[in-house]
Scaffold this motif. Structure first.
Motif, short mmCIF file in Angstrom:
data_model
loop_
_atom_site.label_atom_id
_atom_site.label_comp_id
_atom_site.label_asym_id
_atom_site.label_seq_id
_atom_site.Cartn_x
_atom_site.Cartn_y
_atom_site.Cartn_z
N ILE A 66 -11.55 14.72 17.88
CA ILE A 66 -10.42 13.62 17.42
C ILE A 66 -11.13 12.34 17.64
N VAL A 67 -11.02 11.35 16.49
CA VAL A 67 -11.83 10.46 16.28
C VAL A 67 -10.87 9.00 16.47
N ALA A 68 -11.28 8.28 17.23
CA ALA A 68 -10.58 6.89 17.43
C ALA A 68 -11.40 5.86 16.93
N PHE A 69 -10.59 5.19 15.83
CA PHE A 69 -11.27 3.96 15.13
C PHE A 69 -11.26 2.95 15.98
N ILE A 70 -12.43 2.07 16.24
CA ILE A 70 -12.29 0.92 17.13
C ILE A 70 -12.36 -0.22 16.30
N GLU A 71 -11.44 -1.05 16.42
CA GLU A 71 -11.53 -2.42 15.47
C GLU A 71 -12.36 -3.36 16.00
N ARG A 72 -12.73 -4.39 15.23
CA ARG A 72 -13.67 -5.41 15.82
C ARG A 72 -12.79 -6.71 15.75
N VAL A 100 -14.60 -5.48 21.09
CA VAL A 100 -13.40 -4.64 20.78
C VAL A 100 -12.18 -5.19 20.77
N LYS A 101 -11.22 -5.06 19.64
CA LYS A 101 -9.75 -5.62 19.68
C LYS A 101 -9.21 -4.82 20.83
N SER A 102 -8.41 -5.42 21.59
CA SER A 102 -8.07 -5.04 22.73
C SER A 102 -7.02 -3.88 22.49
N ALA A 103 -6.17 -3.97 21.60
CA ALA A 103 -5.30 -2.60 21.14
C ALA A 103 -6.13 -1.52 20.76
N SER A 104 -7.22 -1.59 20.59
CA SER A 104 -8.20 -0.43 20.11
C SER A 104 -8.26 0.40 21.39
N ARG A 105 -8.05 -0.07 22.51
CA ARG A 105 -8.32 0.66 23.77
C ARG A 105 -7.15 1.68 23.87
N GLU A 106 -5.90 1.33 23.49
CA GLU A 106 -5.04 2.33 23.20
C GLU A 106 -5.34 3.36 22.37
N ALA A 107 -5.88 3.23 21.04
CA ALA A 107 -6.25 4.25 20.20
C ALA A 107 -7.08 5.00 21.03
N ALA A 108 -8.26 4.40 21.79
CA ALA A 108 -9.33 5.45 22.30
C ALA A 108 -8.32 6.33 23.32
N CYS A 109 -7.59 5.55 24.29
CA CYS A 109 -6.99 6.54 25.33
C CYS A 109 -6.14 7.55 24.49
N GLU A 140 -10.17 16.65 13.30
CA GLU A 140 -8.71 16.99 12.69
C GLU A 140 -7.70 15.90 12.69
N ILE A 141 -8.03 14.82 13.78
CA ILE A 141 -7.06 13.64 13.98
C ILE A 141 -7.84 12.63 14.33
N LEU A 142 -7.17 11.39 13.51
CA LEU A 142 -7.88 10.13 13.70
C LEU A 142 -6.87 9.27 14.10
N VAL A 143 -7.25 8.47 15.17
CA VAL A 143 -6.24 7.51 15.79
C VAL A 143 -6.54 6.10 15.45
N MET A 144 -5.86 5.31 15.15
CA MET A 144 -6.06 4.03 14.93
C MET A 144 -5.03 2.94 15.38
N VAL A 145 -5.06 1.81 15.52
CA VAL A 145 -4.22 0.74 15.72
C VAL A 145 -3.40 0.26 14.65
N GLN A 146 -2.13 0.15 14.56
CA GLN A 146 -1.43 -0.60 13.50
C GLN A 146 -1.96 -1.88 13.35
N SER A 147 -2.63 -2.40 12.33
CA SER A 147 -3.23 -3.50 12.03
C SER A 147 -2.96 -4.07 10.68
N ALA A 148 -3.59 -5.24 10.13
CA ALA A 148 -3.49 -5.62 8.82
C ALA A 148 -4.60 -4.69 7.87
N LEU A 149 -5.39 -4.05 8.51
CA LEU A 149 -6.48 -3.14 8.09
C LEU A 149 -5.97 -1.55 8.00
#
Lengths: 245, 324
Positions: B3-9, B14-23, B90-99
């Motif tokens: 399972i992949v977490a996409f870490i935003e810059r 590291v964008k602080s919300a990306s910590r949520e994606a990682a968790c 099988e799963i990609l997790v990212m944070v809701q963002s402009a991107l």
């Protein structure tokens, strides 16, 4: 040039939202439907391009016959022709696939739509259409100027905006202030009746995401009031009780 | 499987919300008995990626190519696609963002994945993945399920309870296929507010409305925001009148936010405004009109003149900070 504008048929922004059939269906009773506000910006920009770039504007909706009044309004606003793909717009991927299949051999220079619909707020159809048609997609676009085959745009980013350049053709998700909303005048409403609204059968395509049930956001409990002289008490409540400081 | 977490810059951090994606990726991986990995693209300061060592990720693949800094969604989607294929994800997790929406939409097509945006809770994993998301512009929620084996999730701020789980995090260089042929927009210039807290990333948001009477009066909002380390926001009329930039506009047609604390000053609380902010955990409303509809949706309210109340509130916050 040829511009395709994809519009949604959605509940008015002031509509109260409720559900029926055990929370599995949106309750449409008493709800007024409109062109999605973001789609309306896209449509308005496209209509401006008619005068400045002799654009021909085709409006596309994936929806049932219930969308027809909304589509007629887009024609009354100034679109030249309209197409409805006769299907329930159940999911973003399904809708994107319908749009792409319709558009793939029609050589549109520009495919515009709102940055998201205001019912399901997926915000992903422009990206999917771009990928399906193998062209770039940008969103949310706040300004779009054309210089020949090149577009100059402002795109909103977090905490600001950037100015970008991109060659046609591409897909753009639009938002204010890309154009002023246009209100249909009497002449527009009359001529809209004779403009074509073609209804096409649904293209084959999969549904990726299924809604199981819906619910309303619970109302907050009673608001605790403080006097302007009680700011220390308010801060203490935010720290001790609400635990957000 | 992974399972992949996409870490935003954000800048080179590291964008602080990306910590949520990682968790969230780690929590899902644990339930599925598979491993959670991260993907970070572009330039990061030394140690920036290691700051995610307590999120439960085992590895972060880092594409350090600086040409991908601020790159177009189509190119980033190509990078993520490559990693998901290599890692059989099988799963990609990212944070809701402009991107996230533009990239996720493109990636969903490439991966034949279900893309679920505006997710408000880390999903339950039963036989199928069921996911709660915000719909009708914040007025309702829906529970959805995916018909595909691959899934892409975009999480709203505060969707995930942060848990710490330290792993020996390995940062692995990842080289990307040649994506120079992918057509994307060329960025000519960028205007970005410097120094402030990003609205989408903020735990606390202080927002002003027409009740502030003019852009020259925003000083009191900014001072309160500074004392709370908060982002500033505004209502739609305020951005329509150009008192504040458009990217600060929160509401149904603006940014939808879900901070821990939302403080609304001089905003009456029209249904369109509420839709963008009602996912906030705690709402404080300051308005001189006791009949303002916003009080019905607030947790705490103050009836009074903003120019009197806000500076007092700022002073009370400063007093609390000096005590701690």
């Amino acid at each position: 040039m040829k511009v395709l504008v994809c519009i949604t048929h959605v509940p008015d922004t002031t509509a109260k939202v409720s559900f029926k059939e055990n929370g599995t269906l949106f309750d449409e009773s008493g709800v007024q439907f409109i062109i999605g506000p973001y789609d309306d910006y896209a449509l308005s920009r496209a209509i401006d391009l008619k005068a400045s770039h002799q654009a021909r504007v085709v409006v596309l909706n994936v929806g049932t016959a219930a969308s027809d009044p909304t589509i007629r309004k887009a024609l009354a606003t100034g679109a030249d022709a309209a197409v409805r793909i006769d299907a329930e717009p159940v999911d973003s991927f399904f809708v994107a696939n319908q749009i792409a299949q319709y558009a793939k051999d029609k050589d549109f220079d520009l495919i515009l739509m709102g940055r998201e619909s205001i019912d399901h707020n997926g915000g992903m159809v422009h990206g999917m259409v771009g990928e399906l048609l193998e062209m770039p997609s940008v969103s949310p676009v706040m300004r779009l100027e054309l210089d020949g085959k090149t577009a100059l745009m402002d795109r909103e980013i977090e905490g600001g905006k950037e100015t970008i350049r991109l060659e046609l053709p591409f897909v753009a998700g639009c938002q204010e202030p890309i154009a002023e909303w246009k209100i249909p005048n009497m002449r527009g409403i009359m001529t809209a009746r004779s403009k074509p609204l073609d209804v096409l059968p649904v293209f084959e395509g999969a549904v990726a995401v299924q809604a199981v049930r819906y619910g309303k956001i619970e109302k907050k409990q009673l608001c605790k009031m403080f006097e302007p002289s009680q700011m220390e008490e308010l801060v203490e409540a935010l720290r001790g009780e609400a635990k957000v400081l | 499987m992974s399972i992949v977490a996409f870490i935003e810059r954000e800048a080179n951090h590291v964008k602080s919300a990306s910590r949520e994606a990682a968790c969230c990726a780690s929590q899902l991986a644990k339930k599925k008995g598979t491993r959670a990995i991260g993907l970070a693209v572009g330039t990061f300061d030394d140690g920036a990626l290691q700051s995610l060592a307590d999120t439960g990720l085992e590895q972060i693949y880092h594409v350090s190519d600086e040409r991908l800094n601020g790159s177009s969604a189509s190119r980033l989607a190509a990078v993520v696609h490559e990693l998901m294929n290599q890692e059989d994800s099988e799963i990609l997790v990212m944070v809701q963002s402009a991107l996230s929406n533009v990239m996720g939409g493109r990636l969903a097509v490439k991966q034949k994945a279900a893309f679920i945006s505006n997710v408000v809770e880390c999903p339950e994993l039963t036989d199928t993945l069921e996911c709660k998301r915000s719909v009708y512009s914040g007025k309702a929620f829906s529970v959805v399920s995916a018909n595909t084996s691959k899934i892409i999730l975009a999480l709203r701020k505060n969707a995930v309870t942060l848990q710490t789980e330290s792993k020996n995090l390995e940062i692995v260089p990842f080289s990307v296929p040649d994506i120079s042929g992918v057509r994307g927009a060329e960025v000519l210039s960028r205007e970005k507010a410097e120094g402030g807290v990003l609205l989408s990333d903020a735990e606390i948001v202080v927002s002003g409305g027409r009740g502030l009477k003019g852009p020259e009066n925003w000083g009191i909002i900014e001072q309160l925001a500074r004392s709370l380390h908060a982002a500033t926001a505004c209502s739609k009329p305020v951005s329509d009148m150009d008192w504040r930039p458009h990217h600060e506009h929160v509401g149904q047609t603006g940014v939808k936010i879900s901070p821990s604390l939302y403080i609304a000053v001089g905003i009456s609380g029209a249904i369109q405004h509420l839709a963008g902010v009602n996912a906030s955990k705690v709402i404080v409303v300051i308005n001189k009109d006791p009949e303002a509809p916003f009080f019905k949706e607030a947790d705490y309210g103050v009836v009074g003149d903003a120019f009197e109340v806000v500076p007092r509130l700022t002073a009370a916050v400063e007093a609390l900070k000096s005590k701690v």
